[in-house]
Motif scaffolding. Structure first.
Motif, PDB file in Angstrom:
ATOM      1  N   ALA A 165     -13.608  -2.204 -14.433  1.00 45.71           N
ATOM      2  CA  ALA A 165     -12.834  -0.986 -14.167  1.00 45.71           C
ATOM      3  C   ALA A 165     -13.169  -0.452 -12.783  1.00 45.71           C
ATOM      4  CB  ALA A 165     -13.127   0.066 -15.227  1.00 45.71           C
ATOM      5  N   GLU A 166     -14.456  -0.490 -12.421  1.00 46.15           N
ATOM      6  CA  GLU A 166     -14.843   0.011 -11.098  1.00 46.15           C
ATOM      7  C   GLU A 166     -14.217  -0.830  -9.985  1.00 46.15           C
ATOM      8  OE1 GLU A 166     -19.083   0.207 -11.103  1.00 46.15           O
ATOM      9  OE2 GLU A 166     -19.094   1.979 -12.393  1.00 46.15           O
ATOM     10  N   SER A 167     -14.231  -2.174 -10.156  1.00 45.29           N
ATOM     11  CA  SER A 167     -13.669  -2.955  -9.049  1.00 45.29           C
ATOM     12  C   SER A 167     -12.153  -2.817  -8.998  1.00 45.29           C
ATOM     13  CB  SER A 167     -14.110  -4.420  -9.092  1.00 45.29           C
ATOM     14  OG  SER A 167     -13.898  -4.974 -10.337  1.00 45.29           O
ATOM     15  N   ILE A 168     -11.507  -2.563 -10.150  1.00 47.75           N
ATOM     16  CA  ILE A 168     -10.061  -2.328 -10.106  1.00 47.75           C
ATOM     17  C   ILE A 168      -9.772  -1.010  -9.383  1.00 47.75           C
ATOM     18  CG2 ILE A 168      -8.027  -1.823 -11.504  1.00 47.75           C
ATOM     19  CD1 ILE A 168      -9.228  -3.708 -13.630  1.00 47.75           C
ATOM     20  N   GLU A 169     -10.625  -0.008  -9.627  1.00 48.12           N
ATOM     21  CA  GLU A 169     -10.390   1.290  -8.976  1.00 48.12           C
ATOM     22  C   GLU A 169     -10.636   1.229  -7.476  1.00 48.12           C
ATOM     23  OE1 GLU A 169     -12.600   4.243 -11.129  1.00 48.12           O
ATOM     24  OE2 GLU A 169     -11.124   4.322 -12.734  1.00 48.12           O
ATOM     25  N   GLN A 170     -11.427   0.241  -7.034  1.00 46.69           N
ATOM     26  CA  GLN A 170     -11.715   0.151  -5.600  1.00 46.69           C
ATOM     27  C   GLN A 170     -10.682  -0.674  -4.835  1.00 46.69           C
ATOM     28  OE1 GLN A 170     -15.670  -1.371  -5.545  1.00 46.69           O
ATOM     29  NE2 GLN A 170     -16.546   0.595  -6.145  1.00 46.69           N
ATOM     30  N   VAL A 171      -9.723  -1.260  -5.557  1.00 45.94           N
ATOM     31  CA  VAL A 171      -8.723  -2.111  -4.902  1.00 45.94           C
ATOM     32  C   VAL A 171      -7.920  -1.292  -3.882  1.00 45.94           C
ATOM     33  CG1 VAL A 171      -6.420  -2.973  -5.437  1.00 45.94           C
ATOM     34  CG2 VAL A 171      -8.401  -3.940  -6.565  1.00 45.94           C
ATOM     35  N   ALA A 172      -7.610  -1.916  -2.734  1.00 43.65           N
ATOM     36  CA  ALA A 172      -6.813  -1.237  -1.718  1.00 43.65           C
ATOM     37  C   ALA A 172      -5.458  -0.862  -2.311  1.00 43.65           C
ATOM     38  CB  ALA A 172      -6.620  -2.156  -0.522  1.00 43.65           C
ATOM     39  N   PRO A 173      -5.034   0.419  -2.180  1.00 44.26           N
ATOM     40  CA  PRO A 173      -3.783   0.840  -2.821  1.00 44.26           C
ATOM     41  C   PRO A 173      -2.543   0.335  -2.091  1.00 44.26           C
ATOM     42  CG  PRO A 173      -4.760   2.666  -1.641  1.00 44.26           C
ATOM     43  CD  PRO A 173      -5.725   1.532  -1.516  1.00 44.26           C
ATOM     44  N   GLY A 174      -2.672  -0.005  -0.802  1.00 39.92           N
ATOM     45  CA  GLY A 174      -1.507  -0.384   0.006  1.00 39.92           C
ATOM     46  C   GLY A 174      -0.680  -1.505  -0.598  1.00 39.92           C
ATOM     47  N   PRO A 175      -1.289  -2.663  -0.876  1.00 38.31           N
ATOM     48  CA  PRO A 175      -0.515  -3.785  -1.424  1.00 38.31           C
ATOM     49  C   PRO A 175       0.193  -3.431  -2.730  1.00 38.31           C
ATOM     50  CG  PRO A 175      -2.638  -4.561  -0.689  1.00 38.31           C
ATOM     51  CD  PRO A 175      -2.669  -3.072  -0.548  1.00 38.31           C
ATOM     52  N   THR A 176      -0.480  -2.677  -3.596  1.00 39.65           N
ATOM     53  CA  THR A 176       0.153  -2.330  -4.866  1.00 39.65           C
ATOM     54  C   THR A 176       1.368  -1.437  -4.630  1.00 39.65           C
ATOM     55  OG1 THR A 176      -2.090  -2.292  -5.694  1.00 39.65           O
ATOM     56  CG2 THR A 176      -0.381  -1.609  -7.206  1.00 39.65           C
ATOM     57  N   GLU A 177       1.230  -0.488  -3.692  1.00 42.25           N
ATOM     58  CA  GLU A 177       2.366   0.382  -3.383  1.00 42.25           C
ATOM     59  C   GLU A 177       3.517  -0.444  -2.819  1.00 42.25           C
ATOM     60  OE1 GLU A 177       2.023   3.131  -0.177  1.00 42.25           O
ATOM     61  OE2 GLU A 177       3.277   4.636  -1.166  1.00 42.25           O
ATOM     62  N   ALA A 178       3.155  -1.429  -1.974  1.00 45.34           N
ATOM     63  CA  ALA A 178       4.191  -2.276  -1.381  1.00 45.34           C
ATOM     64  C   ALA A 178       4.915  -3.081  -2.457  1.00 45.34           C
ATOM     65  CB  ALA A 178       3.574  -3.214  -0.346  1.00 45.34           C
ATOM     66  N   VAL A 179       4.150  -3.608  -3.409  1.00 42.84           N
ATOM     67  CA  VAL A 179       4.776  -4.379  -4.493  1.00 42.84           C
ATOM     68  C   VAL A 179       5.662  -3.449  -5.325  1.00 42.84           C
ATOM     69  CG1 VAL A 179       4.329  -5.709  -6.586  1.00 42.84           C
ATOM     70  CG2 VAL A 179       2.948  -6.099  -4.566  1.00 42.84           C
ATOM     71  N   LYS A 180       5.187  -2.204  -5.535  1.00 46.21           N
ATOM     72  CA  LYS A 180       5.984  -1.232  -6.270  1.00 46.21           C
ATOM     73  C   LYS A 180       7.307  -0.970  -5.541  1.00 46.21           C
ATOM     74  CE  LYS A 180       5.518   3.444  -8.156  1.00 46.21           C
ATOM     75  NZ  LYS A 180       4.699   4.668  -8.106  1.00 46.21           N
ATOM     76  N   SER A 181       7.239  -0.926  -4.200  1.00 47.68           N
ATOM     77  CA  SER A 181       8.437  -0.595  -3.430  1.00 47.68           C
ATOM     78  C   SER A 181       9.478  -1.709  -3.480  1.00 47.68           C
ATOM     79  CB  SER A 181       8.059  -0.303  -1.979  1.00 47.68           C
ATOM     80  OG  SER A 181       7.913  -1.515  -1.266  1.00 47.68           O
ATOM     81  N   THR A 182       9.119  -2.900  -3.975  1.00 49.67           N
ATOM     82  CA  THR A 182      10.131  -3.945  -4.095  1.00 49.67           C
ATOM     83  C   THR A 182      10.890  -3.837  -5.408  1.00 49.67           C
ATOM     84  OG1 THR A 182       8.711  -5.544  -5.225  1.00 49.67           O
ATOM     85  CG2 THR A 182       8.648  -5.544  -2.827  1.00 49.67           C
ATOM     86  N   GLY A 183      10.535  -2.858  -6.237  1.00 55.91           N
ATOM     87  CA  GLY A 183      11.217  -2.685  -7.515  1.00 55.91           C
ATOM     88  C   GLY A 183      10.547  -3.438  -8.635  1.00 55.91           C
ATOM     89  N   ALA A 184       9.248  -3.753  -8.472  1.00 55.36           N
ATOM     90  CA  ALA A 184       8.529  -4.491  -9.502  1.00 55.36           C
ATOM     91  C   ALA A 184       8.182  -3.573 -10.665  1.00 55.36           C
ATOM     92  CB  ALA A 184       7.251  -5.084  -8.921  1.00 55.36           C
ATOM     93  N   THR A 185       8.076  -4.158 -11.849  1.00 57.63           N
ATOM     94  CA  THR A 185       7.659  -3.371 -13.005  1.00 57.63           C
ATOM     95  C   THR A 185       6.157  -3.137 -12.930  1.00 57.63           C
ATOM     96  OG1 THR A 185       7.181  -5.319 -14.329  1.00 57.63           O
ATOM     97  CG2 THR A 185       9.400  -4.440 -14.477  1.00 57.63           C
ATOM     98  N   ARG A 186       5.679  -2.303 -13.870  1.00 56.32           N
ATOM     99  CA  ARG A 186       4.274  -1.940 -13.883  1.00 56.32           C
ATOM    100  C   ARG A 186       3.359  -3.169 -13.980  1.00 56.32           C
ATOM    101  NH1 ARG A 186       2.659   2.941 -15.619  1.00 56.32           N
ATOM    102  NH2 ARG A 186       0.406   3.121 -15.808  1.00 56.32           N
ATOM    103  N   TRP A 187       3.695  -4.099 -14.892  1.00 47.94           N
ATOM    104  CA  TRP A 187       2.832  -5.263 -15.074  1.00 47.94           C
ATOM    105  C   TRP A 187       2.929  -6.224 -13.906  1.00 47.94           C
ATOM    106  CZ3 TRP A 187      -1.066  -4.463 -17.625  1.00 47.94           C
ATOM    107  CH2 TRP A 187      -1.040  -3.631 -18.744  1.00 47.94           C
ATOM    108  N   GLN A 188       4.111  -6.293 -13.293  1.00 51.16           N
ATOM    109  CA  GLN A 188       4.237  -7.124 -12.097  1.00 51.16           C
ATOM    110  C   GLN A 188       3.375  -6.565 -10.967  1.00 51.16           C
ATOM    111  OE1 GLN A 188       8.494  -6.991 -11.648  1.00 51.16           O
ATOM    112  NE2 GLN A 188       8.763  -9.018 -12.534  1.00 51.16           N
ATOM    113  N   GLN A 189       3.329  -5.228 -10.874  1.00 48.32           N
ATOM    114  CA  GLN A 189       2.471  -4.627  -9.849  1.00 48.32           C
ATOM    115  C   GLN A 189       1.020  -5.011 -10.066  1.00 48.32           C
ATOM    116  OE1 GLN A 189       3.095  -0.338  -9.761  1.00 48.32           O
ATOM    117  NE2 GLN A 189       5.251  -0.700 -10.058  1.00 48.32           N
TER     118      GLN A 189
END
Lengths: 587, 296
Positions: A165-189
């Motif tokens: 959980a700690e290493s997931i919380e430390q993940v850089a948010p940028g890439p996830t936001e970028a994947v979200k911006s392509t219209g990906a679902t939650r699990w795809q993100q």
């Protein structure tokens, strides 16, 4: 003129102000001192026993020398099964911890409520020692390998889930936001944005846990949960101390070789990470790959065919990872070194788990089939009965806590100088190497075995347990100290030396001082670990709450056992809350 | 575009007449992006303060402003990465403010977003990063290049060829230079087959040479594919060079809205006033011990 401009001592304040942090820190040290003195008197610890004890141990070891290897084939067989239990326990824990970790991380959880449930599961798993899980599971499904595997798995979720959980919380948010911006679902993100970033640390944490689990699994047999510990229990019961020592030596070899294998794997895992981030034009340097890597990356007919069909590409910058040549028709990833390494790691893990199933003669579905029996047993523990033991319960908890406090303090007392000796940047290289070797040896002896040795030396009771835990703490903390010291940056050291400080002054100012907060921050964590261990030590006669646990289990007083487990849980939780508070506000 | 989408697109909806409630308002139907009294509050700070804006199809709009003037928030509210506190936003016919998550995803599929920090997953290869742009079109989570169908892999290689990085397809994304990474991010946006491209300071973390290359590429592709572009920028000259229209944000309000040749010094100073003031009225440099000693 230059002399005249030196500052003249005035009325300036030169005493550091009593900030909240500094006050709190002083209070913490005073409280610790008070608790230490109280604990020392409470369990009637004396320096004298410490020294007579050492004499007794030497005497005992000398008397039972040389060790005997009775029925060596069976011993080796049990050792292999022990390894299998550790591998399976870690594999089960990994499978359970990934979803728990995802749900416990702020950025991937489904709902805040789910997050709290996941965190509660993690804390519960961590606060119940694996040996206690083993006792419950042996009760539920009988003597064998499976309860050991499940016990390791359940307890490991407490550590793996938390670290994941700690290493997931430390993940850089940028890439996830970028994947979200392509219209990906939650699990795809999660799979595209988060998982690739945390996978290496997941693997390396699991490997670390495998190392710990092997140490635990050698003693699981002591309560009937399979493996080599069962033989140890047998020989100890028959007072065949030479044979028992033979078993201890086999355990020792097993643990040390596991630590070495883990180090090699970890280095290659880090090697996969070590790719320079510099515009892809980093000079490859003289790399000499092993033969199998050279063989695996040899030019293949298909590549040559592609090279003939496709027009020659403009000369790309020489890359560390050769990646240009891939088939433009199928667009499949080329077998680069990195990909081969990744696949061999995965294949190695799968083979290890499969082999572990074979040697332990278990199947994955056995675990599922055992669930109803486990549930039926757990129900027996409720509602917990706090009355039957009378005041024994609180006395036992207090005793265990006192043992943990003394072991932690004494362990630190010895560990800091040993750690200084073991740090390459503080002591001489050969001293550091010898001390490191000594620490590896020290940590390879499971605490339960230390406890047995000390019980032989000073008799049953809290003092033996305290000594065993102290030795265990020294092994753990001295390594922590040495590693921490070696991470100290080099630059300030040169600056301090350049003002004309002696070597000792320099070490104190620029090496020890910066490491202190980390050490103190870990102190409460070590206390937490030691309290849990002290409950285990009670099982072999080390006193405290573990003794009560062992008693209530042997007379099948389930509801009293339930109460003891809940008290343990409460104390661990209390220590953790205090530790978190201290870490947040004082360090 | 020449592609046929697998999923229903909102492009048709954008040309349909507005709903009756829009009849009297200033909402036009041609605009690709439209917002009305858009405000966004983060705690006590007002990032956007009642912004009205309409961007017609095919326009290239540059958003100028200081750091913290609300540029990023404005762009992020156009594809729902930020939920506005007040006002309405309509993008490609989709009411962002009231859309459910399904509609938002459908909208995001058609809106390419270029981030200042590229937003690439560094540990996976370039091609998989580009393929992530197709996530809105495929079902289920994907892991690894081979989990995408070959048709999409070929398409991704095509987009990489367009940005000139096809030979890097299987290299790890974090081994590329900043300019190359931003080109990969553009390829990922192309993978979405976008109608609208939002770029949040696309060249702010690049050196001048790569900035020029990235801007040139983005622009050429937008013209070729007839995309509507909204880009926030720091550099005024860069913006003047390519945009059809410039708007300036200051403290979350639109303080300038002009064609590039109309954007004169006075209007610019309106946007960047704080900098000019800061230069004039800044406190004198503190005297340090050394200068004091010399003076003594």
């Amino acid at each position: 003129m230059a002399v005249a401009s030196w500052p003249v001592p005035g009325r300036a304040r030169v005493h550091p102000p009593w900030t909240k942090q500094r006050t709190g820190f002083t209070v913490l040290l005073l409280v610790w001192l008070g608790v230490f003195i109280f604990s020392w008197r409470y369990i009637q610890m004396t320096f004298l026993t410490l020294f007579t004890g050492v004499g007794n141990i030497v005497h005992f070891l000398a008397q039972n020398f040389p060790p005997q290897f009775v029925n060596f084939a069976q011993t080796v067989n049990e050792a292999v099964i022990t390894l299998g239990i550790a591998v399976l326990g870690t594999a089960f824990a990994f499978v359970l911890s990934v979803p728990v970790g995802l749900m416990a991380a702020r950025n991937t959880t489904l709902h805040p409520a789910v997050r709290w449930v996941a965190r509660a599961i993690i804390v519960a798993c961590r606060s119940i020692p694996d040996l206690v899980f083993a006792i419950i599971f042996v009760e539920a499904i009988g003597i064998g390998v499976l309860p050991g595997v499940l016990a390791l798995a359940c307890h490991s979720v407490g550590m793996l889930g938390k670290l994941y959980a700690e290493s997931i919380e430390q993940v850089a948010p940028g890439p996830t936001e970028a994947v979200k911006s392509t219209g990906a679902t939650r699990w795809q993100q999660v799979t595209t944005g988060v998982v690739p970033q945390v996978l290496p640390s997941f693997a390396s944490i699991a490997l670390y846990r495998l190392d710990i689990n092997l140490r635990s699994s050698v003693i699981l047999g002591y309560v009937g949960a399979g493996g080599i510990g069962f033989l140890l229990n047998e020989y100890m019961g028959e007072l065949q101390f030479r044979a028992a020592m033979g078993i201890v030596i086999v355990m020792f070899v097993l643990i040390v070789s596991m630590e070495m294998v883990a180090a090699v794997i970890r280095r290659s895992l880090i090697g996969m990470e070590a790719i320079p981030v510099s515009g892809g034009t980093a000079s490859p340097g003289p790399t000499s790959n092993p033969w199998w890597l050279r063989w695996a990356s040899r030019p293949r007919p298909a590549d040559r065919l592609v090279a003939r069909i496709l027009p020659p590409k403009p000369a790309a910058a020489p890359d560390l990872v050769k990646s240009g040549g891939f088939n433009r028709e199928t667009v499949r990833p080329p077998w680069t070194h990195l990909r081969i390494q990744r696949f061999s790691f995965l294949a190695g893990a799968i083979v290890a788990v499969a082999a572990a199933f074979v040697v332990t003669k278990t199947t994955p579905w056995q675990a599922f089939l055992a669930l109803p029996a486990i549930w039926r047993t757990i129900v027996l523990y409720f509602p917990p009965n706090f009355q039957s033991g009378g005041s024994a319960l609180s006395v036992g908890a207090l005793q265990s806590l006192a043992v943990a406090v003394i072991a932690t303090s004494a362990g630190y007392f010895f560990a800091v100088p040993i750690g200084l000796l073991a740090a390459r940047n503080v002591s001489r290289p050969w001293v550091a190497r010898t001390t490191r070797l000594f620490l590896v040896v020290l940590r390879a002896v499971p605490e339960l075995i230390l406890a047995i040795v000390f019980i032989v030396a000073v008799g049953l009771g809290l003092v033996a347990g305290t000594m065993a835990l102290t030795v265990g703490t020294i092994g753990f903390v001295a390594k922590l100290v040495a590693d921490g010291l070696e991470e100290v940056p080099q630059m300030p050291r040169e600056a301090v030396l350049s003002v004309g400080a002696t070597k000792v002054q320099e070490t104190a100012t620029s090496v020890i001082l910066p490491t202190t907060p980390m050490l103190i921050g870990n102190g409460l964590y070590v206390l937490d670990v030691n309290f849990r261990s002290s409950t285990i030590l009670g099982i072999v006669g080390g006193g405290g709450i573990g003794f009560l646990l062992q008693q209530s289990v042997s007379v099948l007083a389930y509801r009293t056992t339930g109460a003891i487990i809940i008290v343990t849980f409460a104390v661990v939780l209390m220590i953790e809350v205090i530790a978190n508070w201290v870490r947040k506000h004082l360090i | 575009m020449g592609h046929s989408g697998e999923t229903p697109r909102l492009g048709a909806a954008r040309l349909s007449p507005g709903t009756p409630e829009d009849a009297g308002s200033r909402w036009t139907t041609e605009a690709v992006v439209q917002c009305e009294r858009l405000s966004k509050r983060f705690g006590s700070t007002l990032a956007l303060d009642s912004v009205d804006l309409a961007v017609p199809a095919g326009q290239m709009l540059a958003v100028l402003g200081l750091s913290g003037s609300g540029k990023s928030t404005l762009l992020r509210s156009f594809n729902g990465l930020v939920t506005p506190s007040e006002g309405r936003v309509k993008v490609l016919g989709c009411e962002v403010t009231s859309a459910n998550s399904e509609h938002l995803r459908t909208l995001r599929r058609q809106v390419g977003f270029i981030f200042q920090q590229f937003g690439l997953v560094g540990r996976i290869c370039v091609l998989e990063n580009v393929l992530a742009g197709a996530l809105g079109r495929v079902k289920y989570p994907r892991f690894g290049v081979l989990s995408y169908p070959r048709r999409l892999r070929l398409e991704a290689i095509g987009h990489l060829e367009r940005v000139g990085l096809a030979d890097r397809a299987f290299q790890r994304a974090d081994t590329l230079s900043g300019g190359q990474q931003q080109r990969v991010a553009i390829a990922r946006a192309l993978m979405q087959r976008p109608v609208l491209l939002l770029a949040d300071e696309p060249v702010a973390s690049l050196d001048p040479e790569s900035s020029a290359a990235v801007m040139e590429l983005m622009l050429r592709i937008s013209r070729e594919d007839n995309l509507t572009v909204i880009a926030s920028l720091h550099q005024v000259e860069l913006a003047r060079g390519w945009a059809d229209r410039l708007i300036g944000l200051r403290d979350g309000r639109v303080v300038a809205d002009a064609k590039p040749d109309e954007m004169n010094e006075q209007r610019l100073s309106e946007i960047y006033r704080r900098v000019a003031e800061g230069k004039m009225d800044g406190p004198p440099a503190p005297a340090n011990a050394f200068t004091t000693a010399l003076a003594g």
